[in-house]
Design a protein around this motif. Structure first.
Motif, mmCIF file in Angstrom:
data_model
loop_
_atom_site.group_PDB
_atom_site.id
_atom_site.type_symbol
_atom_site.label_atom_id
_atom_site.label_comp_id
_atom_site.label_asym_id
_atom_site.label_seq_id
_atom_site.Cartn_x
_atom_site.Cartn_y
_atom_site.Cartn_z
ATOM 1 N N ALA A 18 0.817 -1.212 0.000
ATOM 2 C CA ALA A 18 0.000 0.000 0.000
ATOM 3 C C ALA A 18 0.853 1.264 0.000
ATOM 4 O O ALA A 18 0.345 2.352 0.233
ATOM 5 N N ARG A 19 2.150 1.133 -0.262
ATOM 6 C CA ARG A 19 3.053 2.282 -0.250
ATOM 7 C C ARG A 19 3.683 2.484 -1.621
ATOM 8 O O ARG A 19 3.964 1.520 -2.321
ATOM 9 N N LEU A 20 3.909 3.727 -1.972
ATOM 10 C CA LEU A 20 4.721 4.030 -3.146
ATOM 11 C C LEU A 20 6.168 3.919 -2.690
ATOM 12 O O LEU A 20 6.588 4.631 -1.779
ATOM 13 N N LEU A 21 6.932 3.033 -3.300
ATOM 14 C CA LEU A 21 8.262 2.747 -2.785
ATOM 15 C C LEU A 21 9.402 3.198 -3.692
ATOM 16 O O LEU A 21 10.501 3.452 -3.221
ATOM 17 N N ASP A 22 9.155 3.297 -4.986
ATOM 18 C CA ASP A 22 10.268 3.579 -5.884
ATOM 19 C C ASP A 22 10.051 4.862 -6.679
ATOM 20 O O ASP A 22 8.967 5.435 -6.701
ATOM 21 N N CYS B 67 -1.367 -1.206 -9.969
ATOM 22 C CA CYS B 67 -1.427 -2.462 -9.209
ATOM 23 C C CYS B 67 -2.842 -2.810 -8.758
ATOM 24 O O CYS B 67 -3.051 -3.873 -8.176
ATOM 25 N N GLY B 68 -3.819 -1.946 -8.973
ATOM 26 C CA GLY B 68 -5.196 -2.285 -8.658
ATOM 27 C C GLY B 68 -5.648 -1.967 -7.249
ATOM 28 O O GLY B 68 -6.753 -2.306 -6.868
ATOM 29 N N GLU B 69 -4.816 -1.301 -6.443
ATOM 30 C CA GLU B 69 -5.251 -0.872 -5.115
ATOM 31 C C GLU B 69 -4.642 0.489 -4.793
ATOM 32 O O GLU B 69 -3.679 0.912 -5.426
ATOM 33 N N ALA B 70 -5.212 1.161 -3.818
ATOM 34 C CA ALA B 70 -4.730 2.484 -3.430
ATOM 35 C C ALA B 70 -3.363 2.358 -2.764
ATOM 36 O O ALA B 70 -3.125 1.465 -1.959
ATOM 37 N N ARG B 71 -2.455 3.277 -3.137
ATOM 38 C CA ARG B 71 -1.121 3.317 -2.531
ATOM 39 C C ARG B 71 -0.808 4.754 -2.139
ATOM 40 O O ARG B 71 -1.279 5.692 -2.769
ATOM 41 N N LEU C 46 -11.043 3.344 -0.727
ATOM 42 C CA LEU C 46 -10.452 4.158 -1.785
ATOM 43 C C LEU C 46 -10.322 3.361 -3.074
ATOM 44 O O LEU C 46 -10.072 2.161 -3.060
ATOM 45 N N ASP C 47 -10.481 4.060 -4.196
ATOM 46 C CA ASP C 47 -10.286 3.441 -5.505
ATOM 47 C C ASP C 47 -8.804 3.176 -5.737
ATOM 48 O O ASP C 47 -7.948 3.668 -5.012
ATOM 49 N N ALA C 48 -8.504 2.439 -6.788
ATOM 50 C CA ALA C 48 -7.115 2.121 -7.133
ATOM 51 C C ALA C 48 -6.408 3.366 -7.652
ATOM 52 O O ALA C 48 -6.442 3.673 -8.836
ATOM 53 N N THR C 49 -5.794 4.096 -6.733
ATOM 54 C CA THR C 49 -5.121 5.346 -7.057
ATOM 55 C C THR C 49 -3.809 5.426 -6.299
ATOM 56 O O THR C 49 -3.746 5.066 -5.133
ATOM 57 N N ASP C 50 -2.781 5.911 -6.968
ATOM 58 C CA ASP C 50 -1.530 6.231 -6.294
ATOM 59 C C ASP C 50 -1.625 7.673 -5.826
ATOM 60 O O ASP C 50 -1.841 8.578 -6.636
ATOM 61 N N LEU C 51 -1.491 7.891 -4.530
ATOM 62 C CA LEU C 51 -1.612 9.221 -3.941
ATOM 63 C C LEU C 51 -0.272 9.673 -3.387
ATOM 64 O O LEU C 51 0.458 8.868 -2.805
ATOM 65 N N VAL C 52 0.033 10.963 -3.548
ATOM 66 C CA VAL C 52 1.209 11.557 -2.921
ATOM 67 C C VAL C 52 0.735 12.751 -2.104
ATOM 68 O O VAL C 52 0.046 13.635 -2.623
#
Length: 163
Positions: A41-45, A73-77, A111-117
């Motif tokens: 569930a984390r943005l790592l790279d 990836c299909g899930e919120a990060r 949450l929808d499948a979204t990468d959040l910062v």
């Protein structure tokens, strides 16, 4: 350490571990629950952050800026970009990161499948935890409401060709 010294140290360590693991069950915690914050569930790279910064949807207030992009990836990060330039003290930066992680963790299953910062603004350093928690909740709500609107307007705009 001497042989006797090691025994003393080991006894102290065992006593400390016993104190840290009480016999009473911890309420509110269920192993494997969706309210956790696993590595997935984390943005790592760098590539994950770059994808969000390349074409973000935005929501902002006086404390935070929230950027997001569809997640492959299909899930919120969640990714955190709490800059030293914006929030000078490490204690304040760590507090902001902890609050952002907690707000995300509590809502992750909805949450929808979204990468959040999450990016902090200077005013966040002086705000109370309650103000910051409310701010993050409003931002997440506004972000998903606005992205839902924009996706429906894009679908509607591609209907009949002009002319």
């Amino acid at each position: 350490a001497t042989r006797g010294g090691r025994k003393v140290l080991n006894a102290r360590r065992a006593k400390g571990r016993a104190r840290l693991t009480p016999d009473l069950p911890v309420t509110g915690y269920t192993p494997g629950s969706r309210a956790s914050f696993p590595r997935a569930a984390r943005l790592l790279d760098r590539a994950g952050y770059a994808a969000v910064f390349a074409k973000p949807s935005k929501a902002a207030d006086r404390f935070f800026t929230l950027l997001g992009a569809p997640s492959p990836c299909g899930e919120a990060r969640l990714g955190l970009a709490i800059a030293k330039r914006q929030v000078r003290r490490a204690v304040a930066r760590n507090r902001l990161k902890r609050l952002a992680r907690e707000a995300f963790r509590q809502r992750r299953d909805r949450l929808d499948a979204t990468d959040l910062v999450v990016m902090a603004r200077p005013a966040a350093a002086a705000a109370s935890n309650i103000e910051l928690t409310r701010s993050l909740a409003r931002l997440l709500q506004r972000f998903y409401r606005d992205t839902a609107r924009s996706s429906t307007s894009e679908q509607g705009a591609g209907g009949a060709p002009p002319g």
